[in-house]
Design an enzyme around this catalytic site. Structure first.
Site, PDB file in Angstrom:
ATOM      1  N   CYS A 124       0.843  -1.197   0.000  1.00  0.00           N
ATOM      2  CA  CYS A 124       0.000   0.000   0.000  1.00  0.00           C
ATOM      3  C   CYS A 124       0.884   1.256   0.000  1.00  0.00           C
ATOM      4  O   CYS A 124       2.066   1.192   0.323  1.00  0.00           O
ATOM      5  CB  CYS A 124      -0.890  -0.021   1.230  1.00  0.00           C
ATOM      6  SG  CYS A 124       0.069   0.016   2.734  1.00  0.00           S
ATOM      7  N   LYS A 159       3.746  -8.957   2.980  1.00  0.00           N
ATOM      8  CA  LYS A 159       3.116  -9.196   1.670  1.00  0.00           C
ATOM      9  C   LYS A 159       3.645  -8.174   0.671  1.00  0.00           C
ATOM     10  O   LYS A 159       3.456  -6.967   0.820  1.00  0.00           O
ATOM     11  CB  LYS A 159       1.598  -9.106   1.780  1.00  0.00           C
ATOM     12  CG  LYS A 159       0.930  -9.393   0.440  1.00  0.00           C
ATOM     13  CD  LYS A 159      -0.500  -9.789   0.603  1.00  0.00           C
ATOM     14  CE  LYS A 159      -1.172 -10.020  -0.732  1.00  0.00           C
ATOM     15  NZ  LYS A 159      -2.608 -10.136  -0.588  1.00  0.00           N
ATOM     16  N   ASN A 186       0.918  -9.291  -4.043  1.00  0.00           N
ATOM     17  CA  ASN A 186      -0.335  -8.556  -4.187  1.00  0.00           C
ATOM     18  C   ASN A 186      -0.666  -8.435  -5.679  1.00  0.00           C
ATOM     19  O   ASN A 186      -0.064  -9.111  -6.513  1.00  0.00           O
ATOM     20  CB  ASN A 186      -0.202  -7.182  -3.518  1.00  0.00           C
ATOM     21  CG  ASN A 186      -1.514  -6.730  -2.897  1.00  0.00           C
ATOM     22  OD1 ASN A 186      -2.529  -6.658  -3.584  1.00  0.00           O
ATOM     23  ND2 ASN A 186      -1.512  -6.434  -1.614  1.00  0.00           N
ATOM     24  N   GLY A 211      -6.110 -12.948 -10.590  1.00  0.00           N
ATOM     25  CA  GLY A 211      -6.721 -14.066 -11.306  1.00  0.00           C
ATOM     26  C   GLY A 211      -5.710 -14.780 -12.197  1.00  0.00           C
ATOM     27  O   GLY A 211      -4.521 -14.428 -12.221  1.00  0.00           O
ATOM     28  N   GLY A 237      -1.426 -15.722  -6.402  1.00  0.00           N
ATOM     29  CA  GLY A 237      -1.681 -15.073  -7.692  1.00  0.00           C
ATOM     30  C   GLY A 237      -2.257 -16.068  -8.678  1.00  0.00           C
ATOM     31  O   GLY A 237      -1.546 -16.942  -9.191  1.00  0.00           O
ATOM     32  N   THR A 260      -9.028 -14.497  -6.085  1.00  0.00           N
ATOM     33  CA  THR A 260     -10.068 -14.289  -7.096  1.00  0.00           C
ATOM     34  C   THR A 260     -10.905 -15.546  -7.357  1.00  0.00           C
ATOM     35  O   THR A 260     -12.116 -15.448  -7.591  1.00  0.00           O
ATOM     36  CB  THR A 260      -9.404 -13.783  -8.395  1.00  0.00           C
ATOM     37  OG1 THR A 260      -8.716 -12.566  -8.080  1.00  0.00           O
ATOM     38  CG2 THR A 260     -10.411 -13.523  -9.485  1.00  0.00           C
TER      39      THR A 260
HETATM   40  C1  FMN Z   1     -11.417  -7.598  -4.391  1.00  0.00           C
HETATM   41  C2  FMN Z   1     -10.023  -7.759  -3.869  1.00  0.00           C
HETATM   42  C3  FMN Z   1      -9.667  -7.180  -2.646  1.00  0.00           C
HETATM   43  C4  FMN Z   1      -8.365  -7.311  -2.154  1.00  0.00           C
HETATM   44  N1  FMN Z   1      -8.041  -6.752  -0.933  1.00  0.00           N
HETATM   45  C5  FMN Z   1      -6.799  -6.931  -0.434  1.00  0.00           C
HETATM   46  C6  FMN Z   1      -6.458  -6.431   0.857  1.00  0.00           C
HETATM   47  O1  FMN Z   1      -7.257  -5.836   1.562  1.00  0.00           O
HETATM   48  N2  FMN Z   1      -5.184  -6.640   1.300  1.00  0.00           N
HETATM   49  C7  FMN Z   1      -4.239  -7.322   0.570  1.00  0.00           C
HETATM   50  O2  FMN Z   1      -3.111  -7.493   1.033  1.00  0.00           O
HETATM   51  N3  FMN Z   1      -4.553  -7.825  -0.651  1.00  0.00           N
HETATM   52  C8  FMN Z   1      -5.796  -7.639  -1.157  1.00  0.00           C
HETATM   53  N4  FMN Z   1      -6.113  -8.176  -2.375  1.00  0.00           N
HETATM   54  C9  FMN Z   1      -5.093  -8.930  -3.137  1.00  0.00           C
HETATM   55  C10 FMN Z   1      -5.239 -10.437  -2.906  1.00  0.00           C
HETATM   56  O3  FMN Z   1      -5.056 -10.765  -1.549  1.00  0.00           O
HETATM   57  C11 FMN Z   1      -4.221 -11.221  -3.758  1.00  0.00           C
HETATM   58  O4  FMN Z   1      -2.925 -10.821  -3.397  1.00  0.00           O
HETATM   59  C12 FMN Z   1      -4.404 -10.994  -5.255  1.00  0.00           C
HETATM   60  O5  FMN Z   1      -5.763 -10.899  -5.592  1.00  0.00           O
HETATM   61  C13 FMN Z   1      -3.753 -12.097  -6.088  1.00  0.00           C
HETATM   62  O6  FMN Z   1      -4.329 -13.365  -5.838  1.00  0.00           O
HETATM   63  P1  FMN Z   1      -5.502 -13.995  -6.763  1.00  0.00           P
HETATM   64  O7  FMN Z   1      -5.032 -13.899  -8.180  1.00  0.00           O
HETATM   65  O8  FMN Z   1      -5.656 -15.393  -6.255  1.00  0.00           O
HETATM   66  O9  FMN Z   1      -6.712 -13.161  -6.518  1.00  0.00           O
HETATM   67  C14 FMN Z   1      -7.401  -8.051  -2.894  1.00  0.00           C
HETATM   68  C15 FMN Z   1      -7.769  -8.637  -4.111  1.00  0.00           C
HETATM   69  C16 FMN Z   1      -9.052  -8.507  -4.605  1.00  0.00           C
HETATM   70  C17 FMN Z   1      -9.394  -9.162  -5.917  1.00  0.00           C
END
Ligand code: FMN
Length: 312
Positions: A124, A159, A186, A211, A237, A260
């Site tokens: 962040c 992270k 992230n 995704g 990821g 996702t």
């Molecule tokens: C809708 C949404 C909200 C998310 N909120 C956070 C969050 O609050 N803190 C964080 O560290 N990552 C957040 N992420 C990132 C996810 O934790 C993850 O790192 C990222 O989506 C990659 O994984 P994925 O491809 O399996 O979704 C968010 C992702 C999505 C899609």
């Protein structure tokens, strides 16, 4: 299926990705099946989040610019932490903050009974560094992790953001500053435009891509980080199936997070766990941890050649 992440033992290597999972999921799965529960990032300051729309679909993924709406630490301590006490599964609390000092304060206030580990969302913006993410620079990563390490005795996971040049160097900085694990990673910064309205599809213009579209990029980063640090790497990821999770383990991850995919299939994590159990049985693997880093790469390929390989 047991894995050890620093001082924490998980019954299996599968857990939710922060922000994609909440107490609502208890209606469709038993949290006792999960390796850990990971909460949406919480911030010390109250926040309303970003302008809408906050999500949009993309090919093989989605963009989000939620902006971390937060009801603050007290609400989290009093309402959310006790609610997760209903399950015998470690609770990992994700924290986010605007400054290193605020990260430290958040860690101190969240180090309460019921919290097993803290995941520091240092992807962040750092308001003391022109809004660049902490984990985009070695210096800011060290400042944030060191500030947290000084204020909590709990296991601390960092992270990381994929929006950086040398993620291995950032992972090493987090390790040196006292992180017990790195979560890689992230979302990737992206943008989408509606060609009819000519407006960005997200209210915040840009957002994070997640995704299946990001999986090969993040697998590569897990591989690089696993070679850069001695602490465990947690892969995150684009994981939607057991095969995806196993690919991450082979690249060097000790555990994985699913994000996702849970929006498409709320029970995706359970399917991943069951598929990994089947894979282990079929391949006569007695401990899933044996898979970590077991990718077969030509031993003759030097570090230098590997570095060059990623530049083509
Ligand atoms: C809708 C949404 C909200 C998310 N909120 C956070 C969050 O609050 N803190 C964080 O560290 N990552 C957040 N992420 C990132 C996810 O934790 C993850 O790192 C990222 O989506 C990659 O994984 P994925 O491809 O399996 O979704 C968010 C992702 C999505 C899609």
């Amino acid at each position: 299926m047991r894995v050890t992440i620093g001082g924490l033992t998980l019954k299996n290597p599968v857990m939710p990705a922060s922000g994609t999972f909440g107490l609502e999921h208890s209606r469709v799965m038993d949290f006792a099946r999960l390796g850990a529960c990971v909460t949406k990032s919480v911030t010390p300051k109250l926040r309303t989040g970003n302008p809408t729309p906050r999500v949009c679909e993309t090919d093989a993924g989605m963009l989000n610019s939620i902006g971390i709406p937060s009801k603050g630490l007290r609400h989290f301590r009093e309402q959310i932490v006790p609610a997760f006490g209903a399950w015998d599964t470690p609770l990992v609390v994700s924290v986010s903050a605007d400054t290193a000092e605020e990260f430290g304060q958040a860690c101190a206030e969240l180090s309460v009974p019921g919290v097993a580990a803290i995941e520091a969302n240092i992807s962040c913006p750092n308001l003391e560094a022109d809004g660049m993410a902490f984990a985009m620079s070695v210096r800011d990563t060290v400042a944030a992790i060191a500030a947290m390490r000084a204020r909590t005795a709990l296991p601390l996971w960092a992270k990381l953001t994929p929006n950086t040049g040398d993620i291995g160097a950032i992972a090493r900085a987090a390790e040196d500053a006292g992180a017990e694990a790195v979560v890689v990673a992230n979302t990737l910064l992206g943008m989408a435009i509606d060609v009819n309205t000519r407006m960005p599809k997200l209210g915040n213009v840009m957002g994070g891509l997640s995704g299946p579209a990001v999986k090969p990029i993040i697998v590569r980063m897990v591989y690089q980080c696993a070679r850069a640090v001695r602490i465990p790497v947690i892969g995150c990821g684009g994981i939607a199936t057991a095969e995806d999770a196993i690919e991450y383990l082979l690249a060097g991850a000790a555990a994985v997070q699913v994000g996702t995919a849970s929006f498409l299939h709320p029970r995706a994590m359970i399917a991943v766990i069951e598929g990994m159990e089947r894979y282990c049985a079929e391949h006569s693997i007695s401990r899933v941890a044996e898979l970590t880093g077991a990718v077969v790469v030509d031993a003759q390929l030097s570090e230098r050649a590997l570095r060059h390989a990623i530049q083509v």
